[in-house]
Design an enzyme around this catalytic site. Structure first.
Site, PDB file in Angstrom:
ATOM      1  N   LYS A   9       0.830  -1.206   0.000  1.00  0.00           N
ATOM      2  CA  LYS A   9       0.000   0.000   0.000  1.00  0.00           C
ATOM      3  C   LYS A   9       0.874   1.269   0.000  1.00  0.00           C
ATOM      4  O   LYS A   9       2.089   1.183   0.223  1.00  0.00           O
ATOM      5  CB  LYS A   9      -0.928  -0.037   1.227  1.00  0.00           C
ATOM      6  N   TYR A  49     -12.220  -2.171  -3.826  1.00  0.00           N
ATOM      7  CA  TYR A  49     -12.734  -2.410  -2.478  1.00  0.00           C
ATOM      8  C   TYR A  49     -14.267  -2.371  -2.429  1.00  0.00           C
ATOM      9  O   TYR A  49     -14.831  -2.112  -1.362  1.00  0.00           O
ATOM     10  CB  TYR A  49     -12.160  -1.378  -1.502  1.00  0.00           C
ATOM     11  N   ASN A 112      -1.996  -0.128   6.836  1.00  0.00           N
ATOM     12  CA  ASN A 112      -1.465  -1.393   7.357  1.00  0.00           C
ATOM     13  C   ASN A 112      -0.542  -2.097   6.357  1.00  0.00           C
ATOM     14  O   ASN A 112      -0.441  -3.314   6.351  1.00  0.00           O
ATOM     15  CB  ASN A 112      -2.613  -2.295   7.838  1.00  0.00           C
ATOM     16  N   HIS A 115      -1.909  -5.596   1.558  1.00  0.00           N
ATOM     17  CA  HIS A 115      -3.215  -6.243   1.390  1.00  0.00           C
ATOM     18  C   HIS A 115      -2.969  -7.626   0.808  1.00  0.00           C
ATOM     19  O   HIS A 115      -2.054  -7.807   0.010  1.00  0.00           O
ATOM     20  CB  HIS A 115      -4.094  -5.442   0.411  1.00  0.00           C
ATOM     21  N   GLU A 126      -9.479 -10.254  -7.607  1.00  0.00           N
ATOM     22  CA  GLU A 126      -8.451  -9.224  -7.372  1.00  0.00           C
ATOM     23  C   GLU A 126      -7.290  -9.330  -8.362  1.00  0.00           C
ATOM     24  O   GLU A 126      -6.761  -8.316  -8.821  1.00  0.00           O
ATOM     25  CB  GLU A 126      -7.955  -9.321  -5.921  1.00  0.00           C
TER      26      GLU A 126
HETATM   27  P1  CMP Z   1      -7.243  -4.740   3.759  1.00  0.00           P
HETATM   28  O1  CMP Z   1      -6.745  -6.077   4.159  1.00  0.00           O
HETATM   29  O2  CMP Z   1      -6.699  -4.123   2.527  1.00  0.00           O
HETATM   30  O3  CMP Z   1      -8.829  -4.816   3.639  1.00  0.00           O
HETATM   31  C1  CMP Z   1      -9.659  -3.704   3.807  1.00  0.00           C
HETATM   32  C2  CMP Z   1      -8.926  -2.538   4.374  1.00  0.00           C
HETATM   33  O4  CMP Z   1      -9.741  -1.613   5.036  1.00  0.00           O
HETATM   34  C3  CMP Z   1      -7.978  -3.016   5.472  1.00  0.00           C
HETATM   35  O5  CMP Z   1      -6.929  -3.746   4.948  1.00  0.00           O
HETATM   36  C4  CMP Z   1      -7.618  -1.692   6.109  1.00  0.00           C
HETATM   37  O6  CMP Z   1      -6.683  -0.967   5.325  1.00  0.00           O
HETATM   38  C5  CMP Z   1      -8.970  -1.031   6.062  1.00  0.00           C
HETATM   39  N1  CMP Z   1      -9.715  -1.246   7.282  1.00  0.00           N
HETATM   40  C6  CMP Z   1     -10.210  -2.371   7.767  1.00  0.00           C
HETATM   41  N2  CMP Z   1     -10.867  -2.206   8.906  1.00  0.00           N
HETATM   42  C7  CMP Z   1     -10.790  -0.919   9.149  1.00  0.00           C
HETATM   43  C8  CMP Z   1     -11.268  -0.117  10.188  1.00  0.00           C
HETATM   44  N3  CMP Z   1     -11.991  -0.621  11.210  1.00  0.00           N
HETATM   45  N4  CMP Z   1     -10.980   1.174  10.114  1.00  0.00           N
HETATM   46  C9  CMP Z   1     -10.293   1.675   9.094  1.00  0.00           C
HETATM   47  N5  CMP Z   1      -9.814   0.955   8.064  1.00  0.00           N
HETATM   48  C10 CMP Z   1     -10.057  -0.334   8.106  1.00  0.00           C
END
Ligand code: CMP
Length: 139
Positions: A9, A49, A112, A115, A126
């Site tokens: 990311k 998403y 984070n 993904h 995806e």
């Molecule tokens: P990802 O695994 O890419 O899947 C969805 C993404 O949404 C997740 O990683 C985070 O980047 C984001 N995400 C998931 N839960 C939350 C949350 N509670 N608050 C903010 N962002 C979230």
């Protein structure tokens, strides 16, 4: 043999840990079958998403995902969907196991670092979102 989609990311690219993430994949027996760096538009991030479109974090997440370049990869290997998820750690870095990518580098539940697809059906969607068959090399 299985395939999954991995994304480094914008925060991961910004932190200069592209090589570190790839090293963790390769040193755990995962092969890179396709890879490119791109910057998503808002519409492209929303499409990727779409499953989260009703979630309160959707707008913020899609803004974040367009905030800089990302690296998208197709990973290949036995049980690679689960293996990649184990290497990444829990979505929330505070709950991620020691030694995982998110435990080591994530700073935020949204920012984070990586993904990874969560199931074979999502992996197929995806991978197809970013790559055509000619861009994926069987490893
Ligand atoms: P990802 O695994 O890419 O899947 C969805 C993404 O949404 C997740 O990683 C985070 O980047 C984001 N995400 C998931 N839960 C939350 C949350 N509670 N608050 C903010 N962002 C979230």
């Amino acid at each position: 043999m299985e395939r999954t989609l991995s994304i480094i990311k914008p925060d991961g690219v910004q932190k200069n840990i592209i090589g570190e993430v790839i090293k963790r994949f390769e040193s755990n027996g995962i092969k890179i079958a396709a890879m490119k760096m791109i910057q998503l538009t808002k519409t492209q991030a929303q499409g990727f998403y779409a499953v989260h479109k009703e979630r309160p974090f959707f707008d913020s997440l899609t803004d974040f995902m367009t905030s800089g370049p990302i690296v998208v990869m197709v990973l290949e290997g036995d049980d690679v969907i689960a293996k990649n998820r184990k290497l990444m750690g829990a979505t929330n870095f505070k709950e991620a196991e020691e030694g995982t990518i998110r435990k080591d580098y994530a700073t935020d539940i949204e920012k984070n670092v990586v993904h990874g697809s969560d199931a074979p059906e999502t992996a197929a969607f995806e991978i197809g979102y970013f790559f055509n068959d000619l861009e994926i090399q069987a490893r």
